[in-house]
Write a protein that holds these residues in place. Structure first.
Motif, PDB file in Angstrom:
ATOM      1  N   GLN A  76     -41.783 -18.945  31.136  1.00 45.47           N
ATOM      2  CA  GLN A  76     -40.946 -17.966  30.454  1.00 45.47           C
ATOM      3  C   GLN A  76     -41.414 -16.546  30.772  1.00 45.47           C
ATOM      4  O   GLN A  76     -40.611 -15.624  30.863  1.00 45.47           O
ATOM      5  CB  GLN A  76     -40.984 -18.225  28.955  1.00 45.47           C
ATOM      6  N   PHE A 107     -33.974 -14.837  37.362  1.00 40.38           N
ATOM      7  CA  PHE A 107     -33.164 -15.995  36.957  1.00 40.38           C
ATOM      8  C   PHE A 107     -32.888 -16.861  38.176  1.00 40.38           C
ATOM      9  O   PHE A 107     -32.409 -16.361  39.204  1.00 40.38           O
ATOM     10  CB  PHE A 107     -31.819 -15.555  36.385  1.00 40.38           C
ATOM     11  N   LYS A 140     -18.641 -22.020  39.225  1.00 42.83           N
ATOM     12  CA  LYS A 140     -19.515 -21.564  38.152  1.00 42.83           C
ATOM     13  C   LYS A 140     -20.977 -21.637  38.537  1.00 42.83           C
ATOM     14  O   LYS A 140     -21.434 -22.619  39.118  1.00 42.83           O
ATOM     15  CB  LYS A 140     -19.293 -22.423  36.906  1.00 42.83           C
ATOM     16  N   PHE A 148     -27.183 -20.796  35.056  1.00 40.34           N
ATOM     17  CA  PHE A 148     -28.414 -20.025  35.145  1.00 40.34           C
ATOM     18  C   PHE A 148     -29.545 -20.688  34.380  1.00 40.34           C
ATOM     19  O   PHE A 148     -29.329 -21.351  33.357  1.00 40.34           O
ATOM     20  CB  PHE A 148     -28.204 -18.615  34.567  1.00 40.34           C
ATOM     21  N   GLY A 149     -30.765 -20.484  34.878  1.00 39.96           N
ATOM     22  CA  GLY A 149     -31.946 -20.829  34.115  1.00 39.96           C
ATOM     23  C   GLY A 149     -32.162 -19.812  33.009  1.00 39.96           C
ATOM     24  O   GLY A 149     -31.415 -18.830  32.888  1.00 39.96           O
ATOM     25  N   THR A 150     -33.196 -20.034  32.209  1.00 38.72           N
ATOM     26  CA  THR A 150     -33.422 -19.203  31.025  1.00 38.72           C
ATOM     27  C   THR A 150     -34.148 -17.899  31.323  1.00 38.72           C
ATOM     28  O   THR A 150     -34.278 -17.054  30.451  1.00 38.72           O
ATOM     29  CB  THR A 150     -34.197 -19.984  29.962  1.00 38.72           C
ATOM     30  N   GLY A 151     -34.639 -17.729  32.545  1.00 39.02           N
ATOM     31  CA  GLY A 151     -35.244 -16.466  32.933  1.00 39.02           C
ATOM     32  C   GLY A 151     -36.759 -16.463  32.828  1.00 39.02           C
ATOM     33  O   GLY A 151     -37.349 -17.150  31.993  1.00 39.02           O
ATOM     34  N   TYR A 174     -20.272 -13.181  30.823  1.00 37.92           N
ATOM     35  CA  TYR A 174     -21.434 -13.912  30.361  1.00 37.92           C
ATOM     36  C   TYR A 174     -21.974 -13.235  29.102  1.00 37.92           C
ATOM     37  O   TYR A 174     -21.778 -12.035  28.897  1.00 37.92           O
ATOM     38  CB  TYR A 174     -22.557 -13.870  31.400  1.00 37.92           C
ATOM     39  N   GLN A 233     -25.898 -12.779  27.402  1.00 40.23           N
ATOM     40  CA  GLN A 233     -27.308 -12.954  27.704  1.00 40.23           C
ATOM     41  C   GLN A 233     -28.105 -12.844  26.426  1.00 40.23           C
ATOM     42  O   GLN A 233     -28.045 -11.819  25.731  1.00 40.23           O
ATOM     43  CB  GLN A 233     -27.786 -11.894  28.712  1.00 40.23           C
ATOM     44  N   GLY A 263     -34.378 -16.126  25.931  1.00 33.23           N
ATOM     45  CA  GLY A 263     -34.712 -17.543  25.928  1.00 33.23           C
ATOM     46  C   GLY A 263     -33.572 -18.476  26.272  1.00 33.23           C
ATOM     47  O   GLY A 263     -33.776 -19.680  26.435  1.00 33.23           O
ATOM     48  N   LEU A 264     -32.364 -17.919  26.390  1.00 30.02           N
ATOM     49  CA  LEU A 264     -31.200 -18.751  26.722  1.00 30.02           C
ATOM     50  C   LEU A 264     -30.597 -18.394  28.075  1.00 30.02           C
ATOM     51  O   LEU A 264     -29.698 -19.099  28.552  1.00 30.02           O
ATOM     52  CB  LEU A 264     -30.127 -18.613  25.634  1.00 30.02           C
ATOM     53  N   GLY A 265     -31.049 -17.341  28.681  1.00 30.65           N
ATOM     54  CA  GLY A 265     -30.519 -16.949  29.980  1.00 30.65           C
ATOM     55  C   GLY A 265     -29.110 -16.398  29.875  1.00 30.65           C
ATOM     56  O   GLY A 265     -28.714 -15.836  28.849  1.00 30.65           O
ATOM     57  N   LEU A 266     -28.349 -16.577  30.950  1.00 28.59           N
ATOM     58  CA  LEU A 266     -26.960 -16.143  30.984  1.00 28.59           C
ATOM     59  C   LEU A 266     -26.065 -17.366  30.782  1.00 28.59           C
ATOM     60  O   LEU A 266     -26.215 -18.364  31.483  1.00 28.59           O
ATOM     61  CB  LEU A 266     -26.624 -15.504  32.342  1.00 28.59           C
ATOM     62  N   LEU A 272     -22.032 -18.662  30.542  1.00 26.83           N
ATOM     63  CA  LEU A 272     -20.675 -18.277  30.926  1.00 26.83           C
ATOM     64  C   LEU A 272     -19.708 -18.472  29.773  1.00 26.83           C
ATOM     65  O   LEU A 272     -19.609 -19.560  29.213  1.00 26.83           O
ATOM     66  CB  LEU A 272     -20.234 -19.104  32.138  1.00 26.83           C
ATOM     67  N   GLY A 290     -15.500 -21.165  30.086  1.00 30.34           N
ATOM     68  CA  GLY A 290     -16.854 -21.424  30.539  1.00 30.34           C
ATOM     69  C   GLY A 290     -17.549 -22.384  29.598  1.00 30.34           C
ATOM     70  O   GLY A 290     -16.926 -23.278  29.021  1.00 30.34           O
ATOM     71  N   ASP A 291     -18.828 -22.172  29.414  1.00 32.34           N
ATOM     72  CA  ASP A 291     -19.618 -23.095  28.597  1.00 32.34           C
ATOM     73  C   ASP A 291     -19.569 -22.790  27.103  1.00 32.34           C
ATOM     74  O   ASP A 291     -19.792 -23.670  26.278  1.00 32.34           O
ATOM     75  CB  ASP A 291     -21.072 -23.087  29.080  1.00 32.34           C
ATOM     76  N   LEU A 343     -22.360  -9.379  29.769  1.00 31.53           N
ATOM     77  CA  LEU A 343     -22.366  -8.991  31.174  1.00 31.53           C
ATOM     78  C   LEU A 343     -21.081  -9.447  31.853  1.00 31.53           C
ATOM     79  O   LEU A 343     -20.669 -10.595  31.716  1.00 31.53           O
ATOM     80  CB  LEU A 343     -23.557  -9.626  31.889  1.00 31.53           C
TER      81      LEU A 343
END
Lengths: 110, 113
Positions: free
Chosen positions: A9, A89, A97, A100-103, B35, B37, B40-43, B45, B58-59, B90
């Motif tokens: 993280q 990321f 689509k 993305f990962g969580t960063g 998106y 942001q 801890g969860l990222g981006l 959609l 999206g999701d 974003l």
């Protein structure tokens, strides 16, 4: 559900060191794996990307290593610099689509 | 250079308000994305559009809608803002191929009180 798992993280690296960020995916249909870099106050920007027909791609100090059988890919930043301090990321996609990962927040200290 | 602009950098709204977030791109890209942001969860959609008047969920589309009346403009609408929609939003655009780079705007930090 989290289809792309990213670790760590956060990461603290000394200037000149190697930064390594790892990602794992579940969907074997993914066929495009980009990494995005985001500086504070900015939107993410594409850093480097790989397709699964190669195991490694290098652009300057940045390298993606790809392990198709393990369903893992990683970003290596060689000779890390304070200017590399940002959030990174990983992502994966098959169709339109990106998932993305969580960063990972990278801090490079002088 | 591709430029994606978002109407506001910071926005504060009250619970129940209708909120419009605007995004404009200047490179004639077919695809546009919204998106959110969160740490801890990222981006994640929310919605995307591959052509004028076309949209795909999206999701996490719940609580949001979108509008794309012109190719260069993609709007995100919060019909009735709630505190759990406080987030960074974003916008991104991309030429039609899935393997092309997505270009992101600077983001809108929305706070719902």
């Amino acid at each position: 559900q989290q289809q792309v798992k990213q670790s760590p993280q956060s990461l603290i690296v000394q200037k000149g060191g190697i930064s390594i960020i790892n990602c794992a995916y579940e969907n074997t249909a993914f066929d495009y794996f980009p990494w995005y870099q985001q500086f504070p106050g900015k939107g993410p920007a594409l850093l480097i990307a790989i397709r699964p027909d190669v195991s490694e791609k290098k652009e300057g100090r940045f390298t993606i290593s790809f392990n198709k059988s393990a369903k893992q890919f990683s970003l290596h930043i060689m000779d890390s610099q304070p200017g590399d301090s940002a959030t990174y990321f990983c992502a994966a996609s098959k169709t339109d689509k990106l998932i993305f990962g969580t960063g990972t927040r990278l801090q490079v200290f002088p | 250079d591709v430029k994606v602009t978002q109407s506001s950098r910071y926005l504060v709204k009250r619970t129940g308000e209708k909120v419009f977030l605007e995004c404009v791109q200047d490179m004639d890209h077919e695809n546009m994305f919204w998106y959110r942001q969160d740490p801890g969860l990222g981006l994640r959609l929310i919605y995307f559009s591959y052509d004028v008047k076309m949209k795909e969920k999206g999701d996490i589309p719940e609580g949001y809608s979108v509008s794309r009346e012109k190719k260069e403009r993609f709007s995100l609408i919060l019909e009735s803002a709630s505190t759990n929609q406080t987030s960074m939003y974003l916008c991104a655009s991309r030429p039609s191929s899935s393997y092309n780079e997505q270009f992101f705007g600077p983001g809108t930090r929305l706070t719902v009180l």
